[in-house]
Enzyme design. Sequence first.
Site, short mmCIF file in Angstrom:
data_model
loop_
_atom_site.label_atom_id
_atom_site.label_comp_id
_atom_site.label_asym_id
_atom_site.label_seq_id
_atom_site.Cartn_x
_atom_site.Cartn_y
_atom_site.Cartn_z
N LEU A 134 -41.12 68.90 32.75
CA LEU A 134 -41.72 68.20 31.59
C LEU A 134 -42.79 69.35 31.42
O LEU A 134 -43.88 69.55 32.18
CB LEU A 134 -42.07 67.03 31.96
N ASP A 167 -35.88 82.72 28.15
CA ASP A 167 -34.87 82.00 28.50
C ASP A 167 -33.60 82.10 26.92
O ASP A 167 -32.59 82.09 27.24
CB ASP A 167 -35.19 80.58 28.71
#
Length: 301
Positions: free
Chosen positions: A11, A243
């Site tokens: 998160l 990423d």
Amino acid sequence: MKILNIGSMNLDYVYQVDHITQPGETQAASRLTRFLGGKGMNQSVALALAGAEVYHGGMIGPDGQAFLEVCETYGIHSQFIRSVSQPTGHTIIQINAKGQNSILLYGGANQMLSQDYVDEVLSHFGAGDLLVLQNEGNLLPYLVEQGYQRGLTIALNPSPFHENLQEVDWHKLHILLLNEVEGGQLTGLDQPSEMLDALVGRFPEAQVVLTLGREGARYAHGSQRLTQPAFPVQAVDTTAAGDTFTGYFLAGLAQNLPLPQVLRQSAMAAALAVTRPGAVPSIPRREDVLRRLTEWEHTTL
């Protein structure tokens, strides 16, 4: 080929600041936003949006059910995600006025992998399948060893870079994706070309991708060298750029695309990601990447 990503889910608490806070400084943030992220989940979303079929594994806490919803939204297989009592991993991210970031990471549930869990998940995969790994969870050396023993192709993004990487048998890796900072930490060098040569010298069987931010990316495998310039954009948030590049690159390999095409798509995907806030929400779909590449080619003719 099946793609398994045993990776982190975090998160992300993102704070907009004028500048990255210095030691001893107190600074007011202008905005707080919560996103779903984690290098593992970011890369799985990028793989899926690039057109690959991906299975995600890892641990979430009682506060992490939203990750199962993300998997359903993006078509990621989630049957290997397990829930534990430990809180879901989280990050505190500062984003400055230029879009650069500073990240504080708490591992949480990402650090709760067990050897029995790894063995059970890997039993569903075999020779020729792709295992995607990062360094935000635990048991990385065991994951590499067991994946190698089962004949999986292993791709590692060694981020964050810290001492447990010394326990990994790097010679059992097939694909190594890292940024310039990690390349310097691993080789002790500061020039990208020298880093690539050193990495190929140490791991001659591995494909090596070195991402360089605004300087693009470089690829090396044996004597082969490729350079991919970055696409100029106005950065808003660079959190998931690496990423995104990783996911698109691995998807392109799985789709047997020519390497120059793989690198171009990966670079454009990363460029689009930094123009949007957040991690998972910033990752573009393949059709958007291809459209922007077509537009770029027309404007540069």
